[in-house]
Design an enzyme around this catalytic site. Sequence first.
Site, mmCIF file in Angstrom:
data_model
loop_
_atom_site.group_PDB
_atom_site.id
_atom_site.type_symbol
_atom_site.label_atom_id
_atom_site.label_comp_id
_atom_site.label_asym_id
_atom_site.label_seq_id
_atom_site.Cartn_x
_atom_site.Cartn_y
_atom_site.Cartn_z
ATOM 1 N N SER A 268 0.808 -1.209 0.000
ATOM 2 C CA SER A 268 0.000 0.000 0.000
ATOM 3 C C SER A 268 0.845 1.264 0.000
ATOM 4 O O SER A 268 1.980 1.278 0.443
ATOM 5 C CB SER A 268 -0.945 0.017 1.189
ATOM 6 O OG SER A 268 -0.212 0.418 2.318
ATOM 7 N N LYS A 269 0.213 2.276 -0.502
ATOM 8 C CA LYS A 269 0.807 3.591 -0.585
ATOM 9 C C LYS A 269 1.230 4.061 0.802
ATOM 10 O O LYS A 269 2.308 4.577 1.003
ATOM 11 C CB LYS A 269 -0.281 4.492 -1.152
ATOM 12 C CG LYS A 269 0.048 5.906 -1.377
ATOM 13 C CD LYS A 269 -1.122 6.509 -2.115
ATOM 14 C CE LYS A 269 -1.294 7.964 -1.792
ATOM 15 N NZ LYS A 269 -2.462 8.517 -2.464
ATOM 16 N N ARG A 270 0.328 3.813 1.759
ATOM 17 C CA ARG A 270 0.578 4.307 3.106
ATOM 18 C C ARG A 270 1.849 3.713 3.706
ATOM 19 O O ARG A 270 2.574 4.367 4.428
ATOM 20 C CB ARG A 270 -0.614 3.999 4.000
ATOM 21 C CG ARG A 270 -0.780 4.975 5.121
ATOM 22 C CD ARG A 270 -1.812 4.493 6.126
ATOM 23 N NE ARG A 270 -1.609 3.103 6.471
ATOM 24 C CZ ARG A 270 -2.590 2.213 6.586
ATOM 25 N NH1 ARG A 270 -3.815 2.566 6.395
ATOM 26 N NH2 ARG A 270 -2.334 0.979 6.914
ATOM 27 N N ASP A 271 2.112 2.447 3.412
ATOM 28 C CA ASP A 271 3.293 1.816 3.978
ATOM 29 C C ASP A 271 4.540 2.052 3.142
ATOM 30 O O ASP A 271 5.589 1.498 3.411
ATOM 31 C CB ASP A 271 3.047 0.317 4.156
ATOM 32 C CG ASP A 271 1.925 0.067 5.152
ATOM 33 O OD1 ASP A 271 2.134 0.418 6.315
ATOM 34 O OD2 ASP A 271 0.864 -0.432 4.762
ATOM 35 N N GLY A 272 4.382 2.859 2.090
ATOM 36 C CA GLY A 272 5.555 3.208 1.283
ATOM 37 C C GLY A 272 6.163 2.017 0.566
ATOM 38 O O GLY A 272 7.363 2.008 0.298
#
Length: 494
Positions: A268-272
């Site tokens: 995910s984007k959030r976890d880079g």
Amino acid sequence: MRDEKYYTDIEAGIPTGQFRTRFAPSPTGFMHLGGIRTALYAYLLAKKHEGVLVLRIEDTDQERFVEGATEVIYDTLKDVGIIYDEGPDVGGPVAPYVQSERREIYQAYAELLVSRGHAYYCFCDKKTLDEQRAIHQASNTPHKYDKRCLSLSKDEVANKLSENISYVIRQNVPNEGKVHFDDAVYERIEVEVSTLEDQVILKSDGLPTYNFANVVDDKLMGITHVVRGNEFLSSTPKHVLLYQGFGWDTPKYIHVPQIMRNSTTKLSKRDGDAYYGDFIAKGYLKEALLNYIVLLGWNPGGENEKFSLAELADVFGVEGISKSPAIFDYQKLNWLNGVYLRDMTDGEFHAAALPYIRQTVKGDFDTMFIAKVLKERCELLTDIPEQVGFIDKLPEYSNELFINKKMKTDAENSKEVLNEILVTLQMVSIWDKETIHTALMELVERLDVKNGRVLWPLRVALSGKAQTPGGGIEIAVILGKDESIKRIGKALEK
Ligand code: GLU
């Protein structure tokens, strides 16, 4: 290595029998690793079959469009070496390759489908559709458009059109029967058509929906092989019905498994960890990253896992693609990145590592030698600044560092040994690895101890750290004689 069974006849303008595959991203943000993998698999298959890779930009969903995202797609593909043969910025025989520039084409084909009875105008407004949905919800039946506009007569439709009443065009899915297709990875997929809705193919703004534009373009662009993520498996039956409605053959389908962080969550984007750029920023080499990506969902079937792009074009094949989700494994990526770093020449590694070394090493040290030492164990270039931080300035450290059970060292015996080391090193006149090594090994022999009893305290005294790139001798070479002697003296004071 031509494989005749892949060859089919396609539209004029495209050489007969050409193997054509495509990458069809929507410009909704940065390049997801899954997108690169799809592009890579499509590219490799095209290369293997002496075919063509088409880049098509699917930008008909105006709400999801992100400014600049198309350029990111071009740049990333070029950066990793996925060279497409046809596309918006390179042209080709079936241009335009951007869907928003093909509006009229979809309108014409939607009308063609209407004339054949496989699609129809729908004038239902939002209120009517909401009411239908509410009825379904109340009776707990799955919601599906009830086809009411299908029963409008030709005249009724013509009247409404002339009155400029807003409309969409819907696919006319048969009421019963099955639809199937054969996927190269997931094999035969068959669904009851009753589970499919009369989806909108042309929206009220005149733009097509993804499913419709995708089918029309794959046909008009002569695509013979569709490679895409398995999240599209459930859309494919609708696509097949559209092909049937037009009387076209379907392309070959190759759906590839999802990339997951673990058994339950996606990258995910959030976890880079979703985007190509995230990994480049973390210091991964693009060649290593691309090599790792190809292994996510494809098994080369042998021991070797390190492949250049050119090698992959030979060894890659649909047979190796797996059905099960690919779990992203950082340890393996790091390992592979380290393999690529070690395979560099010393000069190449020095050039790649120097900016990272210079982040913390500002003094006048032999960076070529530092790079040589680093190369042996380095997995990630971005680890380097921290690893070499002790070179410019000895960090504060505690005497407990001298305690090492395995080496049988402690602060007390280290002190004795460091005194001996000091005398030994003071007498070394040629300050290089071999000479220092010989001198210290003589000391080991004379003291009649294991190597570690000498090398451990030396490393701690010189670096103030328990873990360093290279051992005590290499660090001594890096620091030079004066600084090494000074640091050992400091340790003795402690
Ligand atoms: N535009 C779709 C996507 O993003 C393409 C799917 C396909 O390859 O058919 O991802």
